[in-house]
Design a protein around this motif. Structure first.
Motif, PDB file in Angstrom:
ATOM      1  N   ASN A   1       6.351   7.609  -1.373  1.00  0.00           N
ATOM      2  CA  ASN A   1       6.666   6.319  -0.758  1.00  0.00           C
ATOM      3  C   ASN A   1       8.087   6.241  -0.210  1.00  0.00           C
ATOM      4  O   ASN A   1       8.550   5.169   0.163  1.00  0.00           O
ATOM      5  CB  ASN A   1       6.433   5.169  -1.746  1.00  0.00           C
TER       6      ASN A   1
ATOM      7  N   ASP B   1      10.520   3.241  -9.629  1.00  0.00           N
ATOM      8  CA  ASP B   1       9.909   3.621  -8.357  1.00  0.00           C
ATOM      9  C   ASP B   1       9.462   2.363  -7.615  1.00  0.00           C
ATOM     10  O   ASP B   1       9.306   1.291  -8.213  1.00  0.00           O
ATOM     11  CB  ASP B   1       8.708   4.532  -8.637  1.00  0.00           C
ATOM     12  N   ARG B   2       9.254   2.472  -6.296  1.00  0.00           N
ATOM     13  CA  ARG B   2       8.808   1.317  -5.516  1.00  0.00           C
ATOM     14  C   ARG B   2       7.452   0.799  -5.973  1.00  0.00           C
ATOM     15  O   ARG B   2       7.109  -0.353  -5.719  1.00  0.00           O
ATOM     16  CB  ARG B   2       8.751   1.689  -4.036  1.00  0.00           C
ATOM     17  N   SER B   3       6.707   1.616  -6.656  1.00  0.00           N
ATOM     18  CA  SER B   3       5.429   1.173  -7.211  1.00  0.00           C
ATOM     19  C   SER B   3       5.611   0.328  -8.455  1.00  0.00           C
ATOM     20  O   SER B   3       4.662  -0.284  -8.942  1.00  0.00           O
ATOM     21  CB  SER B   3       4.558   2.387  -7.547  1.00  0.00           C
TER      22      SER B   3
ATOM     23  N   ASP C   1       8.580  13.321  -1.550  1.00  0.00           N
ATOM     24  CA  ASP C   1       8.647  11.864  -1.587  1.00  0.00           C
ATOM     25  C   ASP C   1       9.710  11.355  -0.606  1.00  0.00           C
ATOM     26  O   ASP C   1       9.479  10.390   0.129  1.00  0.00           O
ATOM     27  CB  ASP C   1       8.964  11.387  -3.004  1.00  0.00           C
TER      28      ASP C   1
ATOM     29  N   HIS D   1       8.917   4.715   6.000  1.00  0.00           N
ATOM     30  CA  HIS D   1       9.128   3.513   5.203  1.00  0.00           C
ATOM     31  C   HIS D   1      10.274   2.680   5.781  1.00  0.00           C
ATOM     32  O   HIS D   1      10.193   1.447   5.834  1.00  0.00           O
ATOM     33  CB  HIS D   1       9.432   3.890   3.748  1.00  0.00           C
TER      34      HIS D   1
ATOM     35  N   ASN E   1       0.821  -1.209   0.000  1.00  0.00           N
ATOM     36  CA  ASN E   1       0.000   0.000   0.000  1.00  0.00           C
ATOM     37  C   ASN E   1       0.857   1.263   0.000  1.00  0.00           C
ATOM     38  O   ASN E   1       0.551   2.241  -0.688  1.00  0.00           O
ATOM     39  CB  ASN E   1      -0.934   0.000   1.216  1.00  0.00           C
ATOM     40  N   VAL E   2       1.940   1.240   0.755  1.00  0.00           N
ATOM     41  CA  VAL E   2       2.834   2.396   0.804  1.00  0.00           C
ATOM     42  C   VAL E   2       3.482   2.628  -0.554  1.00  0.00           C
ATOM     43  O   VAL E   2       3.603   3.772  -1.020  1.00  0.00           O
ATOM     44  CB  VAL E   2       3.909   2.204   1.902  1.00  0.00           C
ATOM     45  N   HIS E   3       3.880   1.558  -1.205  1.00  0.00           N
ATOM     46  CA  HIS E   3       4.545   1.689  -2.504  1.00  0.00           C
ATOM     47  C   HIS E   3       3.607   2.261  -3.567  1.00  0.00           C
ATOM     48  O   HIS E   3       4.056   2.896  -4.520  1.00  0.00           O
ATOM     49  CB  HIS E   3       5.088   0.329  -2.950  1.00  0.00           C
ATOM     50  N   ARG E   4       2.299   2.032  -3.367  1.00  0.00           N
ATOM     51  CA  ARG E   4       1.344   2.570  -4.335  1.00  0.00           C
ATOM     52  C   ARG E   4       1.039   4.039  -4.075  1.00  0.00           C
ATOM     53  O   ARG E   4       0.417   4.704  -4.913  1.00  0.00           O
ATOM     54  CB  ARG E   4       0.053   1.752  -4.301  1.00  0.00           C
ATOM     55  N   GLN E   5       1.456   4.540  -2.940  1.00  0.00           N
ATOM     56  CA  GLN E   5       1.195   5.930  -2.615  1.00  0.00           C
ATOM     57  C   GLN E   5       2.098   6.850  -3.424  1.00  0.00           C
ATOM     58  O   GLN E   5       3.168   6.466  -3.894  1.00  0.00           O
ATOM     59  CB  GLN E   5       1.400   6.177  -1.119  1.00  0.00           C
TER      60      GLN E   5
END
Length: 711
Positions: free
Chosen positions: A150, A181-183, A381, A388, A143-147
């Motif tokens: 992140n 990115d983490r996403s 960011d 994180h 969920n954090v990575h989708r923010q």
């Protein structure tokens, strides 16, 4: 990093693989690992990939990111858990569930971890839950990575507030690359943003130095013509320099042009006009005072298009008329007239900003607020990084609680391997030639691996495994059975650690003894193979002679009406046998029979010592082979196999005979199973008669031998 204690820690060891290996009985053994002399560790380094251990756990252990785990990183992991767990015995459980009251409240690290665990449970809708699990943490991380923010300092185009900012991000990715990115989306970080604007400013400064109208010898086409000349200028200079050197000394002409060996090397490859080896050759054949040809048939095919462009864009517009060659003087004149443009082009910044165009670059630089907004977006960011990082710390704690003991059982000691619990370096199980082989390791370069792995004194087979479009190579140790049918090309099935089945084919073998039993039978098998080969050769030769005689007979029958050929010997002479040959054969047979009779007589004279004589004969034949096999089996080791796979093994780690029977198992019937003759075999009555005849024959031989031995 040594632990300060009043009394030394009492360790327990077990002997396995020819070395003392530590036993982890409690959490205290793990936390005080820094007190154990590293000469007693089984391994000192291992790779982070190709192991049956969670890759993410290994990445978290690999603090320097070099793809290898070493003792300092293992000790750092034990220190990590010491600062966070109240009871280190939890490390023996191998679980990824952590009660909140198991975290220390007397250290800052423990308190921060407990707060993050509570926050994770609250977001999961279970604020009163007594424990947190790895699945809870991983879900929150997703969920954090989708923010939008992140914590990784990377901003994708989708995170931009408007299209202008998103387009700037895409422009930076286009010219300076991207970072994931983490996403999972591509984005830009601060270093790429700064490099882009630095290069854009340099680009604008370079464009401002563009030569003026007085240097536009070809009008609006001058810049394009200068760029065309600049691309091929080094090759033209090379060509005319070769021609001048050939004029200086005619003996150098041959050396200035490609040799027959170079052409033969080119001929062995698949050539295209874009081949790099072809482009390295001179533009044309060099000779004293020779102009540069401008026709395609007389120049290097790799540069034919460039020379065409030079002729149409530079040579003919500046020199006039249709041109098929260019003299050195004309070349220098062209180079002089376009020199201002050439020097300007040589100062061009290295960044590939051409793809954006001057108008776009000018537009970006005229709007500094775009740069400021993008930098602020990246800073926002990065501001989420501490939160994180705390969440990643919680993930690391849960993973180490689950996996640290298993890593120690495959690094500090090799207990998992010698207790057959499945070592992390074992890639799976191979079934081939009625055997199950568990000691299989992944190999990236079989040739390089075999150089070192051959020192293991084990019988190794390299197998190419295929599953659909996927391929992998494994090295498998065969330590039981025989090697009679372990041949290149044999097929089997390989099951990896995930239970997936792969087609496996042997591509290379390193031969070594598998057992003393195999070495005992090896001389006899070799003798039988030699006999079979000789019999086959004699049979083939006999068949050939028979075919020749039949052919001659058929020819004779077909030519009976033509009579005997002139000069042919009489039939009686053809059938005549040389008396001397018969006598020689008789003498030879007599000598052989005499030797055999003497040997049998001497053997019978041994009397009751005949069994000792038989045993001595067997030892004389099989003894050397068995001795060599015994010596090699004593030296059989796991260490070279793992060293060749990137490990740093700290001992011999022997593979003795009992261990060999465990890691490779031959086919055995289940307990309680019975055999019965299949339909195609002889019926039981026939088998019974055969056994009876055999027993009677042996009994008769025994009686005859006893009658000869007894006085």
């Amino acid at each position: 990093m040594k632990t300060s204690t009043d009394t030394p820690h009492r360790w327990q060891f077990e002997r396995a693989g020819g070395m003392d290996q530590v036993v982890f009985r409690s959490g205290a053994d793990i936390l005080r690992l820094d007190e154990l002399d590293q000469t007693l560790w089984a391994a000192l380094a291992c790779p982070t990939r190709g192991l049956a251990l969670d890759d993410r756990t290994l990445d978290l252990l690999d603090t320097d990111g070099d793809g290898r785990i070493r003792p300092p990183e293992v000790l750092a992991a034990t220190q990590w858990m010491r600062e966070r767990l109240k009871d280190a015995d939890r490390l023996l459980l191998g679980t990824d569930r952590l009660p909140l009251d198991a975290l220390r409240d007397d250290t800052a690290a423990g308190r921060a971890l407990r707060d993050e665990a509570r926050r994770t449970l609250e977001l999961a809708g279970r604020p009163s839950a007594p424990e947190v699990g790895l699945d809870d943490v991983l879900e929150r991380l997703r969920n954090v990575h989708r923010q939008r923010a992140n914590g990784d300092g990377v901003v994708p185009a989708s995170a931009a507030d408007d299209e202008d900012l998103a387009q700037l991000i895409r422009d930076i990715q286009r010219t300076h690359g991207s970072t994931t990115d983490r996403s999972g989306e591509p984005g830009v970080d601060l270093s790429r943003v700064e490099a882009f604007f630095r290069d854009a400013e340099a680009w604008v400064a370079w464009r401002a130095q563009r030569p003026g109208p007085q240097a536009q010898v070809l009008g609006p086409h001058t810049e394009e013509a200068a760029a065309t000349l600049a691309r091929i200028r080094p090759k033209i200079e090379d060509y005319f320099t070769r021609c001048r050197l050939a004029a200086y000394d005619p003996a150098a002409v041959g050396a200035m042009n490609p040799t027959p060996e170079q052409y033969r090397a080119l001929a062995a490859a698949r050539l295209t006009p874009q081949a790099a080896a072809l482009a390295e050759l001179p533009l044309a054949v060099a000779a004293p005072g020779r102009p540069l040809p401008l026709v395609r048939e007389a120049v290097n095919p790799a540069w034919a298009d460039a020379l065409d462009a030079l002729r149409t864009q530079v040579v003919e517009p500046l020199l006039g008329g249709s041109r098929e060659r260019l003299t050195e003087a004309e070349w220098h004149e062209l180079d002089r007239r376009l020199a201002p443009w050439r020097r300007w082009l040589e100062g061009k910044p290295g960044a590939p900003l051409d793809v954006l165009g001057t108008a776009r670059i000018d537009d970006v630089l005229r709007r500094p607020e775009l740069r400021e907004r993008l930098v602020q977006l990246i800073e926002d960011d990065r501001a989420a990084a501490p939160q994180h990082d705390r969440l990643v710390d919680l993930e690391k704690t849960l993973r180490l609680q689950r996996d640290l003991l298993r890593l120690l059982h495959n690094f500090v000691s090799f207990r998992d391997f010698y207790s057959r619990r499945g070592a992390i370096f074992e890639a799976g199980t191979l079934y081939l030639d009625a055997r199950r082989c568990d000691l299989a390791v992944d190999v990236s370069d079989p040739a390089r691996h075999a150089t070192l792995a051959g020192l293991a004194k084990a019988y190794l087979a390299y197998c190419e495994c295929r599953r659909g479009a996927h391929k992998r190579t494994i090295a498998v140790a065969f330590t039981a059975g025989d090697a009679d049918f372990l041949l290149v090309g044999r097929n089997g099935v390989f099951y990896d650690n995930d239970g997936l089945d792969w087609d496996a084919t042997i591509t290379k073998v390193i031969e070594n003894p598998l057992s003393v039993r195999q070495a005992f039978l090896a001389p006899y098998k070799k003798f039988l193979r030699l006999v079979e080969e000789q019999v086959a050769k004699r049979a083939a030769a006999g068949e050939k002679r028979v075919q020749e005689r039949l052919s001659a007979a058929a020819t004779g029958v077909a030519t009976l009406d033509q009579g005997a050929k002139p000069g042919a010997p009489p039939a009686a002479l053809k059938r005549r046998v040389d008396v001397g040959t018969v006598a020689a054969l008789g003498v030879a047979l007599g000598s052989i029979s005499t030797v055999l009779v003497a040997l049998v007589t001497r053997f019978i004279e041994l009397g009751w010592w005949i069994p000792v004589g038989v045993l001595g004969l067997i030892l004389a034949i099989s003894g050397p082979s068995m001795l060599i096999a015994w010596l090699k089996l004593r030296q059989r080791s796991l260490a070279p196999i793992l060293d060749a796979s990137g490990w740093a093994i700290n001992g011999r780690l022997r593979l003795n005979v009992p261990m060999g029977r465990v890691v490779s198992r031959t086919a055995r019937l289940p307990r309680g199973a019975r055999r019965r003759a299949p339909a195609l075999d002889a019926p039981p009555a026939a088998w019974a008669r055969a056994w009876a005849v055999g027993a009677l024959a042996l009994a008769g031989l025994g009686v005859a031998a006893a009658a000869m031995w007894l006085p």
